[in-house]
Design a protein around this motif. Structure first.
Motif, PDB file in Angstrom:
ATOM      1  N   ALA A  44       0.794  -1.284   0.011  1.00 34.99           N
ATOM      2  CA  ALA A  44      -0.127   0.025   0.202  1.00 34.99           C
ATOM      3  C   ALA A  44       0.936   1.166   0.052  1.00 34.99           C
ATOM      4  N   ASP A  45       2.019   1.150   1.118  1.00 32.02           N
ATOM      5  CA  ASP A  45       2.677   2.334   0.982  1.00 32.02           C
ATOM      6  C   ASP A  45       3.713   2.706  -0.516  1.00 32.02           C
ATOM      7  N   THR A  46       3.880   1.839  -1.357  1.00 28.50           N
ATOM      8  CA  THR A  46       4.503   2.222  -2.307  1.00 28.50           C
ATOM      9  C   THR A  46       3.610   2.592  -3.487  1.00 28.50           C
ATOM     10  N   GLU A  47       2.531   1.786  -3.648  1.00 30.31           N
ATOM     11  CA  GLU A  47       1.439   2.279  -4.523  1.00 30.31           C
ATOM     12  C   GLU A  47       1.356   3.716  -4.202  1.00 30.31           C
ATOM     13  N   LEU A  48       1.051   4.123  -3.181  1.00 31.04           N
ATOM     14  CA  LEU A  48       0.566   5.660  -2.631  1.00 31.04           C
ATOM     15  C   LEU A  48       1.942   6.370  -2.727  1.00 31.04           C
ATOM     16  N   GLY A  49       2.943   5.981  -2.543  1.00 30.47           N
ATOM     17  CA  GLY A  49       4.027   6.653  -2.466  1.00 30.47           C
ATOM     18  C   GLY A  49       4.766   7.032  -3.799  1.00 30.47           C
ATOM     19  N   SER A  50       4.425   5.952  -4.929  1.00 33.15           N
ATOM     20  CA  SER A  50       4.633   6.573  -6.352  1.00 33.15           C
ATOM     21  C   SER A  50       3.528   7.602  -6.794  1.00 33.15           C
ATOM     22  N   VAL A  51       2.431   7.645  -6.453  1.00 35.26           N
ATOM     23  CA  VAL A  51       1.761   9.067  -6.566  1.00 35.26           C
ATOM     24  C   VAL A  51       2.389  10.136  -6.405  1.00 35.26           C
ATOM     25  N   GLU A  52       2.777  10.142  -5.015  1.00 34.18           N
ATOM     26  CA  GLU A  52       3.327  11.440  -4.473  1.00 34.18           C
ATOM     27  C   GLU A  52       4.643  11.860  -5.402  1.00 34.18           C
ATOM     28  N   GLN A  53       5.381  10.680  -5.585  1.00 39.46           N
ATOM     29  CA  GLN A  53       6.395  11.088  -6.733  1.00 39.46           C
ATOM     30  C   GLN A  53       6.117  11.610  -8.057  1.00 39.46           C
ATOM     31  N   TYR A  54       4.920  11.233  -8.652  1.00 37.57           N
ATOM     32  CA  TYR A  54       4.692  11.311 -10.088  1.00 37.57           C
ATOM     33  C   TYR A  54       3.718  12.820 -10.012  1.00 37.57           C
ATOM     34  N   LEU A  55       3.307  13.144  -8.992  1.00 40.19           N
ATOM     35  CA  LEU A  55       2.159  14.114  -8.903  1.00 40.19           C
ATOM     36  C   LEU A  55       2.651  15.245  -9.576  1.00 40.19           C
TER      37      LEU A  55
END
Length: 178
Positions: A44-55
């Protein structure tokens, strides 16, 4: 076997081979339960962390087509994170506490270092999509036959979506190289 056609009720690998898949958290042996909690939390953390990176790239990607693809891929990642959080909630208060922890994390606080690095250039974005999403696809595919039936059912559609993400990075890097 395609996840959309159903899942065998029988565990096909490992220490529980031949037994019926675990349908509830209460059925899980303690060591397995703890391992599964860790997996779901980190996933869950990696899925949501990638969103933060790509934002930032939702508005900074060089072409409108690139912005659309970034938006589409990140919508997939949010859905994947949501699915992992839903599975965590099956673990009751312990899973709900882990969900809260995941949702509080920000860039620099994620479990895996690759999700703590800002994507500062467009080539960074494409390389991350090409390489990290490929690893994610392999990892998730390895869980498709999981003995915890709720996770195994959730993985099929996620893997199908993840399969598309590395190809965008690969095509983008090839376009830049030309």
């Amino acid at each position: 076997m395609s996840q959309s056609r159903g899942l065998s009720r029988e565990i096909r690998h490992g220490a529980f081979k031949g037994r019926r898949r675990f349908e509830t958290v209460d059925e899980l042996p303690d060591e397995y339960r703890q391992l599964l909690l860790k997996f779901l939390t980190v996933q869950a953390d990696t899925e949501l962390g990638s969103v933060e990176q790509y934002l930032p790239w939702l508005v900074q990607a060089p072409r409108v087509e690139d912005r659309w693809i970034v938006a589409r891929q990140q919508a997939d990642e949010v859905r994947h994170g949501l699915e992992m959080l839903r599975l965590l909630r099956l673990f009751g208060p312990e899973g709900e506490a882990l969900e809260g922890d995941v949702l509080r994390r920000r860039l620099g606080e994620h479990f895996l270092p690759a999700f703590n690095v800002p994507l500062e250039t467009w080539p960074d974005v494409l390389a991350h999509a090409c390489l990290m999403d490929r690893v994610g696809e392999y990892q998730l595919r390895s869980m498709a036959d999981c003995s915890f039936a709720p996770l195994a059912r959730a993985i099929g559609p996620i893997v199908e979506e993840e399969r598309m993400h590395p190809s965008y990075g690969t095509r983008g890097l090839a376009r830049m190289a030309r």
